[in-house]
Write a protein that holds these residues in place. Structure first.
Motif, short mmCIF file in Angstrom:
data_model
loop_
_atom_site.label_atom_id
_atom_site.label_comp_id
_atom_site.label_asym_id
_atom_site.label_seq_id
_atom_site.Cartn_x
_atom_site.Cartn_y
_atom_site.Cartn_z
N VAL A 23 32.61 44.95 47.11
CA VAL A 23 33.53 43.82 47.21
C VAL A 23 33.14 42.72 46.23
CG1 VAL A 23 34.33 41.98 48.74
CG2 VAL A 23 34.27 44.33 49.56
N ILE A 24 31.86 42.44 46.12
CA ILE A 24 31.42 41.41 45.17
C ILE A 24 31.73 41.84 43.74
CG2 ILE A 24 29.34 40.33 44.20
CD1 ILE A 24 28.24 40.24 47.07
N PHE A 25 31.52 43.11 43.42
CA PHE A 25 31.84 43.62 42.09
C PHE A 25 33.33 43.51 41.82
CE2 PHE A 25 32.68 47.07 39.06
CZ PHE A 25 31.87 46.64 38.03
N ILE A 26 34.15 43.79 42.81
CA ILE A 26 35.60 43.66 42.66
C ILE A 26 35.99 42.22 42.39
CG2 ILE A 26 37.78 43.76 43.96
CD1 ILE A 26 36.75 46.37 45.21
N ILE A 27 35.39 41.30 43.12
CA ILE A 27 35.71 39.88 42.93
C ILE A 27 35.31 39.42 41.53
CG2 ILE A 27 35.14 37.55 43.71
CD1 ILE A 27 35.05 38.73 46.57
N PHE A 28 34.13 39.82 41.06
CA PHE A 28 33.72 39.46 39.70
C PHE A 28 34.67 40.06 38.67
CE2 PHE A 28 29.24 38.66 41.22
CZ PHE A 28 29.26 37.31 40.90
N ASP A 29 35.06 41.31 38.87
CA ASP A 29 36.00 41.94 37.95
C ASP A 29 37.35 41.25 37.96
OD1 ASP A 29 36.80 44.27 36.18
OD2 ASP A 29 38.28 44.41 37.81
N LEU A 30 37.80 40.89 39.13
CA LEU A 30 39.09 40.23 39.26
C LEU A 30 39.11 38.90 38.50
CD1 LEU A 30 41.87 40.27 40.60
CD2 LEU A 30 40.85 39.15 42.57
N PHE A 31 38.05 38.12 38.64
CA PHE A 31 38.03 36.83 37.98
C PHE A 31 37.67 36.91 36.50
CE2 PHE A 31 38.00 35.34 42.33
CZ PHE A 31 38.96 34.35 42.25
N SER A 32 37.16 38.06 36.04
CA SER A 32 36.90 38.21 34.61
C SER A 32 38.11 38.77 33.87
CB SER A 32 35.70 39.13 34.39
OG SER A 32 36.02 40.45 34.77
N TRP A 39 48.11 33.53 40.87
CA TRP A 39 48.71 34.01 42.12
C TRP A 39 48.31 35.45 42.39
CZ3 TRP A 39 50.26 30.83 45.59
CH2 TRP A 39 50.75 29.58 45.22
N GLY A 40 48.22 36.25 41.35
CA GLY A 40 47.79 37.63 41.52
C GLY A 40 46.36 37.71 42.04
N LYS A 41 45.50 36.86 41.48
CA LYS A 41 44.11 36.82 41.93
C LYS A 41 44.04 36.35 43.38
CE LYS A 41 42.30 36.06 37.34
NZ LYS A 41 41.63 35.18 36.40
N ALA A 42 44.84 35.34 43.72
CA ALA A 42 44.86 34.84 45.10
C ALA A 42 45.34 35.94 46.05
CB ALA A 42 45.76 33.61 45.20
#
Length: 125
Positions: A23-32, A39-42
């Motif tokens: 999950v942390i890796f996904i969040i980092f990837d999402l914000f990079s 809105w997509g990130k949210a």
């Protein structure tokens, strides 16, 4: 608590820690990723917060290939940055003589020659 209970507890602890890392890796990837709007990130964050396992699974299926490409692209950028090495003068006398020859030929100005000479002398310490 027996040894088998300890092994089961250890197994589930490993699963939870692994899931949190994903999950942390996904969040980092999402914000990079700069192609996804705010809105997509949210939306992805809300999905992962309310339905963590399902959200992570959907993200990995939908955007897994892009994750690998972004990570590889990031590594290439780092490698390009690592190739930079400041110029070192092996022999300042050679550099000064080359600059003097260029100044005598009129290729560089007297001011440029002085700058090269000062830089070569400073590089030696």
């Amino acid at each position: 608590m027996g040894f088998s209970d300890y092994l089961v507890w250890l197994f589930w602890a490993f699963i939870w820690i692994s899931f949190i890392c994903v999950v942390i890796f996904i969040i980092f990837d999402l914000f990079s990723d700069h192609t996804v709007s705010g809105w997509g990130k949210a939306g992805w964050i809300i999905l992962i917060c309310f339905f963590p396992a399902l959200g992570a699974l959907i993200y990995l299926i939908a955007r897994g290939k892009g994750m690998a490409e972004r990570r590889a692209y990031g590594r290439e950028e780092v490698r390009e940055d690592d190739d930079y090495k400041p110029r070192r003068f092996d022999n300042p006398a050679d550099e000064i003589s080359k600059a003097k020859a260029l100044a005598d030929q009129g290729v560089i100005s007297q001011g440029e020659y002085e700058a090269i000479k000062d830089k070569a002398l400073r590089a030696t310490g």
